[in-house]
Design a protein around this motif. Structure first.
Motif, PDB file in Angstrom:
ATOM      1  N   MET A   1       0.845  -1.172   0.000  1.00  0.00           N
ATOM      2  CA  MET A   1       0.000   0.000   0.000  1.00  0.00           C
ATOM      3  C   MET A   1       0.896   1.243   0.000  1.00  0.00           C
ATOM      4  SD  MET A   1      -2.831   1.428   2.768  1.00  0.00           S
ATOM      5  CE  MET A   1      -2.313   0.325   4.012  1.00  0.00           C
ATOM      6  N   ALA A   2       0.629   2.162  -0.926  1.00  0.00           N
ATOM      7  CA  ALA A   2       1.389   3.403  -1.024  1.00  0.00           C
ATOM      8  C   ALA A   2       0.809   4.449  -0.079  1.00  0.00           C
ATOM      9  CB  ALA A   2       1.360   3.909  -2.450  1.00  0.00           C
ATOM     10  N   LEU A   3       1.697   5.243   0.485  1.00  0.00           N
ATOM     11  CA  LEU A   3       1.284   6.321   1.381  1.00  0.00           C
ATOM     12  C   LEU A   3       1.597   7.660   0.724  1.00  0.00           C
ATOM     13  CD1 LEU A   3       2.652   4.904   4.736  1.00  0.00           C
ATOM     14  CD2 LEU A   3       0.311   4.844   3.924  1.00  0.00           C
ATOM     15  N   SER A   4       0.861   8.681   1.101  1.00  0.00           N
ATOM     16  CA  SER A   4       1.102  10.011   0.557  1.00  0.00           C
ATOM     17  C   SER A   4       0.706  11.078   1.574  1.00  0.00           C
ATOM     18  CB  SER A   4       0.309  10.214  -0.738  1.00  0.00           C
ATOM     19  OG  SER A   4      -1.076  10.238  -0.465  1.00  0.00           O
ATOM     20  N   ILE A   5       1.158  12.284   1.304  1.00  0.00           N
ATOM     21  CA  ILE A   5       0.790  13.429   2.132  1.00  0.00           C
ATOM     22  C   ILE A   5      -0.455  14.055   1.525  1.00  0.00           C
ATOM     23  CG2 ILE A   5       1.485  15.720   2.905  1.00  0.00           C
ATOM     24  CD1 ILE A   5       4.384  14.687   2.797  1.00  0.00           C
ATOM     25  N   LYS A   6      -1.457  14.264   2.360  1.00  0.00           N
ATOM     26  CA  LYS A   6      -2.710  14.885   1.919  1.00  0.00           C
ATOM     27  C   LYS A   6      -2.895  16.202   2.645  1.00  0.00           C
ATOM     28  CE  LYS A   6      -4.837  10.411   1.673  1.00  0.00           C
ATOM     29  NZ  LYS A   6      -5.811   9.541   2.274  1.00  0.00           N
ATOM     30  N   LEU A  71      -1.905  19.029   7.221  1.00  0.00           N
ATOM     31  CA  LEU A  71      -1.386  17.917   6.424  1.00  0.00           C
ATOM     32  C   LEU A  71      -1.543  16.605   7.178  1.00  0.00           C
ATOM     33  CD1 LEU A  71       2.088  19.461   5.499  1.00  0.00           C
ATOM     34  CD2 LEU A  71       0.048  19.455   4.059  1.00  0.00           C
ATOM     35  N   VAL A  72      -1.818  15.537   6.454  1.00  0.00           N
ATOM     36  CA  VAL A  72      -1.821  14.194   7.037  1.00  0.00           C
ATOM     37  C   VAL A  72      -1.069  13.259   6.099  1.00  0.00           C
ATOM     38  CG1 VAL A  72      -3.947  14.443   8.370  1.00  0.00           C
ATOM     39  CG2 VAL A  72      -4.051  13.573   6.049  1.00  0.00           C
ATOM     40  N   TYR A  73      -0.474  12.227   6.683  1.00  0.00           N
ATOM     41  CA  TYR A  73       0.244  11.215   5.928  1.00  0.00           C
ATOM     42  C   TYR A  73      -0.516   9.910   6.059  1.00  0.00           C
ATOM     43  CZ  TYR A  73       4.244   8.409   4.386  1.00  0.00           C
ATOM     44  OH  TYR A  73       5.073   7.554   3.706  1.00  0.00           O
ATOM     45  N   GLY A  74      -1.005   9.398   4.936  1.00  0.00           N
ATOM     46  CA  GLY A  74      -1.809   8.196   5.001  1.00  0.00           C
ATOM     47  C   GLY A  74      -1.906   7.501   3.663  1.00  0.00           C
ATOM     48  N   PRO A  75      -2.780   6.508   3.565  1.00  0.00           N
ATOM     49  CA  PRO A  75      -2.935   5.744   2.331  1.00  0.00           C
ATOM     50  C   PRO A  75      -3.279   6.650   1.144  1.00  0.00           C
ATOM     51  CG  PRO A  75      -4.164   4.719   4.102  1.00  0.00           C
ATOM     52  CD  PRO A  75      -3.687   6.041   4.621  1.00  0.00           C
ATOM     53  N   GLU A  76      -2.672   6.352   0.019  1.00  0.00           N
ATOM     54  CA  GLU A  76      -2.884   7.107  -1.194  1.00  0.00           C
ATOM     55  C   GLU A  76      -4.290   6.858  -1.730  1.00  0.00           C
ATOM     56  OE1 GLU A  76      -0.593   6.359  -5.010  1.00  0.00           O
ATOM     57  OE2 GLU A  76       0.758   7.650  -3.866  1.00  0.00           O
ATOM     58  N   ASP A  77      -4.953   7.926  -2.188  1.00  0.00           N
ATOM     59  CA  ASP A  77      -6.281   7.775  -2.815  1.00  0.00           C
ATOM     60  C   ASP A  77      -6.091   7.232  -4.216  1.00  0.00           C
ATOM     61  OD1 ASP A  77      -7.595   8.824  -0.616  1.00  0.00           O
ATOM     62  OD2 ASP A  77      -7.522  10.876  -1.381  1.00  0.00           O
ATOM     63  N   LYS A  78      -6.997   6.361  -4.591  1.00  0.00           N
ATOM     64  CA  LYS A  78      -6.914   5.788  -5.957  1.00  0.00           C
ATOM     65  C   LYS A  78      -7.932   6.397  -6.847  1.00  0.00           C
ATOM     66  CE  LYS A  78      -4.047   2.267  -5.145  1.00  0.00           C
ATOM     67  NZ  LYS A  78      -3.146   1.534  -5.882  1.00  0.00           N
TER      68      LYS A  78
END
Length: 78
Positions: A1-6, A71-78
């Motif tokens: 699972m990829a993570l990203s900054i949102k 900002l939050v760091y969590g699972p990337e939206d698809k």
């Protein structure tokens, strides 16, 4: 699972009942910057600007805002 900054600034502003224009005016930043942040269009954010936004949120509301309110760091939206 990829993570990203949102960027979750829009949600924070909605919760605090603060308009994007009011935040931009008080933080002395371009309104387009706040709109782009809220719409997830920003790819880079200067740390001084981020600090300024958080401090402005605190002064406008009297609440203790932090980095995770912008900002939050969590699972990337698809």
């Amino acid at each position: 699972m990829a993570l990203s900054i949102k960027i979750v600034l829009g949600h924070t502003l909605d919760t605090a009942n603060i308009t994007k224009n009011a935040l931009a005016r008080e933080a002395k930043v371009r309104p387009n910057l706040i709109y782009d942040l809220c719409e997830g269009k920003t790819k880079r954010l200067d740390l001084d600007t981020l600090n300024n936004i958080i401090n402005t949120l605190r002064s406008m509301t009297g609440n203790d805002y932090s980095l995770t309110d912008v900002l939050v760091y969590g699972p990337e939206d698809k």
